[in-house]
Write an enzyme that holds these catalytic residues in place. Sequence first.
Site, mmCIF file in Angstrom:
data_model
loop_
_atom_site.group_PDB
_atom_site.id
_atom_site.type_symbol
_atom_site.label_atom_id
_atom_site.label_comp_id
_atom_site.label_asym_id
_atom_site.label_seq_id
_atom_site.Cartn_x
_atom_site.Cartn_y
_atom_site.Cartn_z
ATOM 1 N N GLY A 42 0.870 -1.193 -0.240
ATOM 2 C CA GLY A 42 -0.024 -0.059 0.160
ATOM 3 C C GLY A 42 0.852 1.181 0.062
ATOM 4 O O GLY A 42 1.826 1.323 -0.633
ATOM 5 N N VAL A 43 0.245 2.298 0.709
ATOM 6 C CA VAL A 43 1.035 3.517 0.734
ATOM 7 C C VAL A 43 2.611 3.500 1.545
ATOM 8 O O VAL A 43 3.218 4.278 1.074
ATOM 9 C CB VAL A 43 0.098 4.566 1.461
ATOM 10 C CG1 VAL A 43 -0.201 4.452 2.858
ATOM 11 C CG2 VAL A 43 0.542 5.971 1.062
ATOM 12 N N ASP A 44 2.510 2.431 2.326
ATOM 13 C CA ASP A 44 3.855 2.241 3.159
ATOM 14 C C ASP A 44 5.022 1.705 2.020
ATOM 15 O O ASP A 44 6.146 2.365 2.021
ATOM 16 C CB ASP A 44 3.629 1.084 4.063
ATOM 17 C CG ASP A 44 4.830 0.837 5.212
ATOM 18 O OD1 ASP A 44 5.788 1.792 5.091
ATOM 19 O OD2 ASP A 44 4.637 0.083 5.906
ATOM 20 N N GLY A 75 -7.014 0.506 4.040
ATOM 21 C CA GLY A 75 -6.663 -0.332 2.900
ATOM 22 C C GLY A 75 -6.580 -1.699 3.292
ATOM 23 O O GLY A 75 -7.507 -2.134 3.791
ATOM 24 N N SER A 135 -5.639 3.310 7.549
ATOM 25 C CA SER A 135 -6.148 2.024 7.771
ATOM 26 C C SER A 135 -7.357 1.687 6.923
ATOM 27 O O SER A 135 -8.156 0.506 6.971
ATOM 28 C CB SER A 135 -7.103 2.132 9.237
ATOM 29 O OG SER A 135 -5.892 1.966 10.405
HETATM 30 N N1 AR6 Z 1 -0.621 7.876 -1.785
HETATM 31 C C1 AR6 Z 1 -1.721 7.985 -1.141
HETATM 32 N N2 AR6 Z 1 -2.542 6.969 -0.548
HETATM 33 C C2 AR6 Z 1 -2.299 5.705 -0.870
HETATM 34 C C3 AR6 Z 1 -1.225 5.364 -1.947
HETATM 35 C C4 AR6 Z 1 -0.359 6.427 -2.357
HETATM 36 N N3 AR6 Z 1 0.771 6.093 -2.992
HETATM 37 N N4 AR6 Z 1 -1.230 4.119 -2.166
HETATM 38 C C5 AR6 Z 1 -2.144 3.610 -1.449
HETATM 39 N N5 AR6 Z 1 -2.867 4.686 -0.725
HETATM 40 P P1 AR6 Z 1 -2.902 0.817 2.833
HETATM 41 P P2 AR6 Z 1 -3.504 0.304 5.898
HETATM 42 C C6 AR6 Z 1 -4.171 4.474 0.112
HETATM 43 O O1 AR6 Z 1 -3.211 -0.451 2.786
HETATM 44 O O2 AR6 Z 1 -4.911 0.144 5.416
HETATM 45 C C7 AR6 Z 1 0.766 -1.863 4.685
HETATM 46 O O3 AR6 Z 1 1.293 -3.055 4.118
HETATM 47 C C8 AR6 Z 1 -5.276 3.493 -0.036
HETATM 48 O O4 AR6 Z 1 -5.858 3.859 -1.233
HETATM 49 O O5 AR6 Z 1 -1.873 1.358 2.641
HETATM 50 O O6 AR6 Z 1 -3.554 1.506 6.971
HETATM 51 C C9 AR6 Z 1 1.504 -1.379 5.688
HETATM 52 O O7 AR6 Z 1 2.760 -1.989 6.032
HETATM 53 C C10 AR6 Z 1 -5.761 3.383 1.228
HETATM 54 O O8 AR6 Z 1 -7.060 4.292 1.153
HETATM 55 O O9 AR6 Z 1 -2.957 0.977 4.585
HETATM 56 C C11 AR6 Z 1 0.403 -2.163 7.081
HETATM 57 O O10 AR6 Z 1 0.908 -3.503 7.242
HETATM 58 C C12 AR6 Z 1 -4.951 4.122 2.250
HETATM 59 O O11 AR6 Z 1 -3.876 4.390 1.533
HETATM 60 C C13 AR6 Z 1 -0.753 -1.967 6.415
HETATM 61 O O12 AR6 Z 1 -0.451 -1.873 5.140
HETATM 62 C C14 AR6 Z 1 -4.383 3.086 3.202
HETATM 63 O O13 AR6 Z 1 -4.144 1.837 2.672
HETATM 64 C C15 AR6 Z 1 -1.420 -0.764 6.756
HETATM 65 O O14 AR6 Z 1 -2.817 -0.898 6.469
#
Ligand code: AR6
Length: 173
Positions: free
Chosen positions: A31-33, A122, A120
């Site tokens: 994801g964003v991480d 995603g 949270s």
């Molecule tokens: N820019 C902005 N937002 C984004 C991007 C980006 N480049 N990519 C995804 N999003 P998630 P979580 C959005 O899954 O649910 C990781 O593996 C996406 O559309 O990134 O907090 C971490 O290491 C969504 O709305 O984070 C943790 O293990 C939002 O970011 C876990 O995921 C959050 O999605 C955290 O899960």
Amino acid sequence: MKIQLLKGDITKVEAEAIVNAANSSLMGGGGVDGAIHRAGGPAILEACREIRARQGKCPTGEAVITTAGVLPAKYVIHTVGPVWQGGGSDEAAYLHRCYQNSMALAEAYELTSIAFPNISTGVYGYPKSKAAEVALQAIKAYRDDYPESTLQEVLLVCFDEENHTLYDRLLNA
Ligand code: AR6
């Protein structure tokens, strides 16, 4: 303090700090991480390793700050959102603390702008409409509680259309 909505990729945003939706290991993920570590380069993981060595894992709701490597931002604030478990496990309180603690950390560094992803919503499965309400409530509470804050601009960066529509509706209600 201005609250602004953006659509797109947070790694491209020129706020002084961008927030990462990390996990408690601080060792990266999807994801964003994943996007932040990929685009910012190895300096971010290196700084996360130092934090791990110093203080161990980052608990849910807490935040830590590192360099942003080669990103346009100066800092990355890594916060750990709650995994959605149906709503009865204090998820809203933990999510609220993510926003609050990230803003407090930015303020401790005297930053003027911070950009948040939709923490949270995603992999962690937090329902998007509920998460958007908590996020806005936390940001507005911070704004009201700290009128002298160095933070002048809070950017809400929505990557997906659904979140963007939800925030747009809430901000213009
Ligand atoms: N820019 C902005 N937002 C984004 C991007 C980006 N480049 N990519 C995804 N999003 P998630 P979580 C959005 O899954 O649910 C990781 O593996 C996406 O559309 O990134 O907090 C971490 O290491 C969504 O709305 O984070 C943790 O293990 C939002 O970011 C876990 O995921 C959050 O999605 C955290 O899960």
